[in-house]
Scaffold this active site. Structure first.
Site, PDB file in Angstrom:
ATOM      1  N   GLU A 206      -6.165   4.941   0.277  1.00 55.30           N
ATOM      2  CA  GLU A 206      -5.722   6.233   0.790  1.00 55.30           C
ATOM      3  C   GLU A 206      -4.307   6.506   0.286  1.00 55.30           C
ATOM      4  O   GLU A 206      -3.394   5.728   0.524  1.00 55.30           O
ATOM      5  CB  GLU A 206      -5.738   6.178   2.322  1.00 55.30           C
ATOM      6  CG  GLU A 206      -5.215   7.430   2.991  1.00 55.30           C
ATOM      7  CD  GLU A 206      -5.037   7.254   4.503  1.00 55.30           C
ATOM      8  OE1 GLU A 206      -5.756   6.418   5.089  1.00 55.30           O
ATOM      9  OE2 GLU A 206      -4.190   7.947   5.068  1.00 55.30           O
TER      10      GLU A 206
ATOM     11  N   ARG B 238       2.173   4.470  -3.046  1.00 58.07           N
ATOM     12  CA  ARG B 238       0.739   4.238  -3.213  1.00 58.07           C
ATOM     13  C   ARG B 238       0.195   4.993  -4.425  1.00 58.07           C
ATOM     14  O   ARG B 238      -0.647   4.477  -5.150  1.00 58.07           O
ATOM     15  CB  ARG B 238      -0.009   4.642  -1.947  1.00 58.07           C
ATOM     16  CG  ARG B 238       0.170   3.624  -0.845  1.00 58.07           C
ATOM     17  CD  ARG B 238      -0.721   3.932   0.311  1.00 58.07           C
ATOM     18  NE  ARG B 238      -0.721   2.821   1.260  1.00 58.07           N
ATOM     19  CZ  ARG B 238      -1.580   2.708   2.261  1.00 58.07           C
ATOM     20  NH1 ARG B 238      -2.501   3.638   2.446  1.00 58.07           N
ATOM     21  NH2 ARG B 238      -1.522   1.688   3.073  1.00 58.07           N
TER      22      ARG B 238
ATOM     23  N   SER C 222      -3.009  11.975   3.393  1.00 61.39           N
ATOM     24  CA  SER C 222      -3.875  12.505   4.434  1.00 61.39           C
ATOM     25  C   SER C 222      -3.283  13.811   4.925  1.00 61.39           C
ATOM     26  O   SER C 222      -2.081  14.049   4.809  1.00 61.39           O
ATOM     27  CB  SER C 222      -4.090  11.504   5.561  1.00 61.39           C
ATOM     28  OG  SER C 222      -2.944  11.444   6.360  1.00 61.39           O
TER      29      SER C 222
ATOM     30  N   ARG D 185       8.327   2.936   9.519  1.00 59.64           N
ATOM     31  CA  ARG D 185       7.295   2.469  10.442  1.00 59.64           C
ATOM     32  C   ARG D 185       7.520   1.012  10.809  1.00 59.64           C
ATOM     33  O   ARG D 185       7.683   0.180   9.931  1.00 59.64           O
ATOM     34  CB  ARG D 185       5.918   2.686   9.832  1.00 59.64           C
ATOM     35  CG  ARG D 185       5.662   4.183   9.774  1.00 59.64           C
ATOM     36  CD  ARG D 185       4.430   4.575   9.083  1.00 59.64           C
ATOM     37  NE  ARG D 185       4.393   6.041   9.069  1.00 59.64           N
ATOM     38  CZ  ARG D 185       3.356   6.760   8.715  1.00 59.64           C
ATOM     39  NH1 ARG D 185       2.254   6.165   8.350  1.00 59.64           N
ATOM     40  NH2 ARG D 185       3.412   8.071   8.727  1.00 59.64           N
TER      41      ARG D 185
ATOM     42  N   GLU E  99       5.680  -1.365  11.851  1.00 58.38           N
ATOM     43  CA  GLU E  99       4.495  -2.215  11.924  1.00 58.38           C
ATOM     44  C   GLU E  99       4.745  -3.532  11.203  1.00 58.38           C
ATOM     45  O   GLU E  99       5.318  -3.564  10.130  1.00 58.38           O
ATOM     46  CB  GLU E  99       3.305  -1.513  11.267  1.00 58.38           C
ATOM     47  CG  GLU E  99       2.934  -0.187  11.904  1.00 58.38           C
ATOM     48  CD  GLU E  99       2.324  -0.363  13.291  1.00 58.38           C
ATOM     49  OE1 GLU E  99       1.846  -1.471  13.601  1.00 58.38           O
ATOM     50  OE2 GLU E  99       2.358   0.625  14.058  1.00 58.38           O
TER      51      GLU E  99
ATOM     52  N   ARG F 250      -0.081  -3.244   0.425  1.00 56.63           N
ATOM     53  CA  ARG F 250      -0.091  -1.780   0.387  1.00 56.63           C
ATOM     54  C   ARG F 250       0.707  -1.118   1.500  1.00 56.63           C
ATOM     55  O   ARG F 250       0.566   0.074   1.737  1.00 56.63           O
ATOM     56  CB  ARG F 250      -1.551  -1.296   0.398  1.00 56.63           C
ATOM     57  CG  ARG F 250      -2.307  -1.794   1.579  1.00 56.63           C
ATOM     58  CD  ARG F 250      -3.804  -1.550   1.510  1.00 56.63           C
ATOM     59  NE  ARG F 250      -4.381  -1.976   2.772  1.00 56.63           N
ATOM     60  CZ  ARG F 250      -4.623  -3.250   3.096  1.00 56.63           C
ATOM     61  NH1 ARG F 250      -4.397  -4.211   2.228  1.00 56.63           N
ATOM     62  NH2 ARG F 250      -5.095  -3.553   4.272  1.00 56.63           N
ATOM     63  N   HIS F 251       1.533  -1.888   2.205  1.00 53.77           N
ATOM     64  CA  HIS F 251       2.349  -1.310   3.276  1.00 53.77           C
ATOM     65  C   HIS F 251       3.822  -1.640   3.099  1.00 53.77           C
ATOM     66  O   HIS F 251       4.173  -2.740   2.713  1.00 53.77           O
ATOM     67  CB  HIS F 251       1.923  -1.877   4.628  1.00 53.77           C
ATOM     68  CG  HIS F 251       0.571  -1.448   5.060  1.00 53.77           C
ATOM     69  ND1 HIS F 251       0.334  -0.230   5.638  1.00 53.77           N
ATOM     70  CD2 HIS F 251      -0.617  -2.063   4.994  1.00 53.77           C
ATOM     71  CE1 HIS F 251      -0.958  -0.119   5.924  1.00 53.77           C
ATOM     72  NE2 HIS F 251      -1.565  -1.219   5.527  1.00 53.77           N
TER      73      HIS F 251
END
Length: 416
Positions: free
Chosen positions: A339, A390, A342, A196, A198, A204-205
């Site tokens: 989270e 995570r 999902s 990703r 981002e 947490r990323h």
RNA sequence: GCCCGCGUGGUGUAGCCCGGUCAGCAUGGCGGCCUGUCGAGCCGCAGAUCCCGGGUUCAAAUCCCGGCGCGGGCGCCA
């Protein structure tokens, strides 16, 4: 007996030398004792051995170990396999501090400490346990491409790369592929990296992270896949508790058995709970980190470390999620306020799926390769993905996600 | 993208506020002493253009500006 390992510390007292090693893949510190009087040749070598050297020791475990740190091993022969050409950049006895950045930079050297080694042994075990569990449940492991021709599904930004004169993208998830497989298989899973693009600065990323991804066909509803997820997560946690006792002790953490069944909270209910906590969210908004943490606290008081949040407003979810009265047949699984997974039931009806794509402002043309698979008897299906890092950070109470992956990829870190 | 903080021998730090000693300490390195150390001890030596560039000043690790690197918060994140 032969032991191989690296010299983490050495203490020399005249005619006796103590060398601390963490043999190969073990977690048990060993203090190699070399005495001049008993093994003069080994003593000669031991005296000159440098910190960080890879050594081979032949000897025996004496009946009585006087050493306070690590089991004692009496050396008869000692051979230096590899001598460092420079002093170690980090102190592997961890007496001297170490910056986070330095630690990541010299990850491979830190693996000579029992703490770092324990962490990655647990990580390996998580994946092993997951694989064993899913195999037993009859899921087939698949591998889908990480270099993809189609762009974003909306949401996360993708990395672009040049592919023989065309533009390709690094997979932001195996989502579309595992769904396509539902026309030919009914139970699949994949353990895979996600990419990703981002630019986040958080604990947490990651820009490259791993997930356990699963998809199941012929489901009656999303509860079918939630059950598998709940079982898997519990299996992993219990499995780690059982199989990694030594690692857990070294890391000094306590891993609680999850309370089952996991709580299942509807999005509307979550808003209510947060409201009581003084946190007001507009209906339709996604939950931010602060909200998730606040909810985590509330749930902890109820005895739940793990809980589902279901029925999010459809607008917060991607196009492939099944819509139902403005809500979505979807869920997030939170672990201690974060989270970790999902998923949901997917839209398997061709026409509805096209509508959904349009509604998200995307062009069905861009998804032709995917939509094609929905023309030929696509059964109802659903699935989820669990973020490995995570899950690890929450299970082991680690504050920074970068610790849970050997060579993290984040906005500043491309090497090592 | 915005904001906050930090950057000093290989490593971890003190000093920075309030400018002025050979930039202190620990660990690691090198040499020496020591047969039970275990954060070993003792003696000696070496190791830092104080992240980079510019500015203020008689004088800058210290103050100011810009950049870079790292950590974090927000945002972003199916």
């Amino acid at each position: 007996m032969k032991l191989r390992g690296w010299v983490n510390s050495k203490r020399e007292l005249g005619g006796i030398v103590f060398i601390e090693i963490l043999p190969e893949n073990s977690l048990g510190l060993v203090t190699v004792v070399v005495k001049k009087k008993e093994s003069p040749q080994a003593w000669e070598v031991a005296k000159g051995v440098k910190l960080g050297s890879a050594i081979l020791v032949e000897g025996t475990y004496p009946p009585i170990s006087l050493s306070k740190r690590g089991r004692e091993f009496k050396a008869d022969k000692l051979e230096v396999i590899s001598t460092p050409r420079a002093p170690l950049p980090v102190d592997l006895t961890l007496k001297t501090g170490i910056h986070f950045d330095t630690r990541l930079r010299y990850r491979y050297l830190l693996l000579r400490t029992k703490e770092e080694r324990a962490l990655f042994k647990i990580r390996a075990n998580v994946l092993k346990i997951a694989r064993e569990f899913l195999e037993k449940k009859g899921f087939l492991e698949v591998n889908t491409p990480k270099i993809c021709g189609a762009g974003a599904e909306g949401g996360a930004t993708v990395f672009e790369l040049e592919y023989f004169g065309r533009t390709a993208y690094l997979a932001q998830s195996p989502q579309l592929y595992k769904q396509m497989l539902m026309t030919g298989l009914t139970k699949v899973y994949e353990i895979t990296p996600y990419f990703r693009a981002e630019k986040h600065h958080t604990t947490r990323h990651l820009n490259e992270s791993w997930a356990i991804d699963l998809e199941m066909g012929f489901i009656k509803g999303m509860e079918d896949v939630m059950e598998v997820l709940e079982e898997l997560v519990c299996h992993i946690i219990e499995g780690v508790r059982k199989e990694c006792e030594e690692e857990i002790e070294i890391l000094g953490v306590e891993i609680d058995s999850p309370r089952r069944p996991f709580a299942r909270l509807k999005y509307d209910k979550v808003l209510e709970i947060l409201n009581e906590e003084g946190i007001h969210i507009e209906w339709g908004e996604d939950l931010g980190d602060a909200e998730e943490r606040a909810l985590g606290k509330v749930m902890k008081n109820e005895g739940y470390n793990l809980y589902f949040i279901t029925h999010y407003p459809w607008k917060t979810k991607p196009f492939y999620i099944m819509k139902e009265d403005g809500l979505s047949r979807s869920f997030d699984l939170d672990y201690k306020g974060l989270e970790i997974s999902s998923g949901g039931q997917r839209e398997h009806r061709y026409e509805e799926l096209i509508k959904n794509i349009r509604e998200k402002g995307l062009n069905p043309k861009d998804f032709e390769f995917y939509l094609e698979a929905f023309k030929y008897g696509m059964p109802p299906h659903g699935g989820w993905a669990v973020g490995v890092e995570r899950l690890l950070m929450k299970m082991l109470n680690i504050d920074n996600i970068r610790e849970t992956i050997l060579f993290p990829r984040d906005i500043q870190r491309l090497i090592p």
